[in-house]
Design a protein around this motif. Structure first.
Motif, PDB file in Angstrom:
ATOM      1  N   ARG A   1      48.333 -42.343 -82.297  1.00 13.80           N
ATOM      2  CA  ARG A   1      47.145 -42.991 -82.852  1.00 13.80           C
ATOM      3  C   ARG A   1      47.305 -43.259 -84.342  1.00 13.80           C
ATOM      4  N   LYS A   2      47.901 -42.330 -85.056  1.00 15.82           N
ATOM      5  CA  LYS A   2      48.088 -42.500 -86.500  1.00 15.82           C
ATOM      6  C   LYS A   2      49.032 -43.660 -86.800  1.00 15.82           C
TER       7      LYS A   2
ATOM      8  N   GLN B   1      48.358 -47.365 -88.613  1.00 14.44           N
ATOM      9  CA  GLN B   1      49.115 -47.796 -89.790  1.00 14.44           C
ATOM     10  C   GLN B   1      49.738 -49.175 -89.592  1.00 14.44           C
TER      11      GLN B   1
ATOM     12  N   ARG C   1      48.168 -37.610 -81.100  1.00 16.88           N
ATOM     13  CA  ARG C   1      47.743 -37.699 -82.504  1.00 16.88           C
ATOM     14  C   ARG C   1      48.699 -38.569 -83.314  1.00 16.88           C
TER      15      ARG C   1
END
Length: 281
Positions: free
Chosen positions: A239-240, A244, A236
């Motif tokens: 991927r974040k 960005q 998670r």
């Protein structure tokens, strides 16, 4: 020459120092006879429309180097380490000729005693208020400059906190970003040492293993995670962060194309940390 001179004067009249730098850049376009490129951005009216990609890119470019110069002189003088860091940064961006001169000019402007940090950041934020990823990248670049000598001086940290505050980034998130970059810096150093060791021992037909415990802690910190993070947390966070720092997305929002290499480097570091954690299990 006249384009730069008039552009700088008019820019200062209407937009303080940010206007002066943008006016200089606009005049530079005229002086280089790039009329075709200027027409593409809509002339003066298009340039100051407030939502033009070229305006945002020029503002990000000039503001970034000016604030870098201001932070570099936070201790009263610019050290050779900070000058070298700025030079390396320009090299990574592939800046040459007049583009490099413009970056150096903005860097010098930030070192001046009359440079107004708060006004500069407020002007910057007005344009990028809805582009939070770019605000974060801007702060990450300033953290990178401050940390170029391997440690963060009290004056540098104080200035970075002000930049974070003026950008509207919370204190908690600033600390998170600072901790993540410190881990990134350490991770890079260890990877470089490991690669050097590999080259040295390969000549002797021997292998060397990195310190997996230390690297795993650093890799997790690069993703903003603690040692108790599970595989789901890692995926998670990865991927974040990749979303960005996606170079193409950031360029479309106003990141200068010269600075795409910065975003690529960030993405590569995030990818390296993730791949290391997958192998580490």
């Amino acid at each position: 020459m006249w384009g730069k001179l008039l552009g700088t004067c008019f820019g200062f009249m209407f937009g303080r120092w940010i206007g002066a730098i943008l006016g200089f850049w606009l005049g530079h376009m005229f002086d280089r006879s790039l009329k075709q490129n200027f027409d593409k951005v809509g002339g003066f009216q298009g340039f100051f429309s407030g939502d033009d990609l070229h305006q945002r890119q020029a503002l990000f470019f000039s503001s970034c180097f000016a604030v870098m110069g201001h932070i570099a002189k936070s201790n009263g003088r610019v050290s050779e380490v900070h000058i070298q860091a700025a030079t390396v940064f320009m090299d990574e961006m592939g800046l040459h000729g007049e583009n490099r001169q413009e970056a150096q000019s903005a860097f010098r402007a930030g070192k001046e005693s009359e440079f107004k940090l708060k006004e500069a950041i407020q002007d910057f934020k007005e344009v990028f208020a809805r582009r939070y990823d770019l605000l974060q990248l801007f702060l990450e670049i300033q953290i990178q400059m401050a940390f170029s000598d391997g440690h963060l001086a009290a004056q540098e940290k104080q200035l970075l906190q002000k930049v974070s505050q003026y950008l509207g980034i919370s204190t908690a998130h600033f600390r998170f970003m600072l901790k993540r970059y410190q881990a990134e810096f350490s991770f890079r150093q260890q990877q470089q040492r490991f690669q050097q060791s590999q080259q040295q021992y390969s000549q002797q037909n021997r292998t060397v293993q990195p310190d997996s415990t230390l690297s795993k802690t650093q890799a997790l910190a690069m993703l903003g995670l603690s040692n108790d993070a599970n595989d789901k947390d890692i995926k998670r966070a990865y991927r974040k962060l990749m979303a960005q720092h996606h170079p193409d997305k950031l360029v479309s929002q106003g990141l200068p194309e010269h600075m795409m290499e910065v975003a690529k480097r960030k993405s590569q570091d995030i990818q390296s940390a993730y791949e290391f954690l997958k192998k580490a299990g």
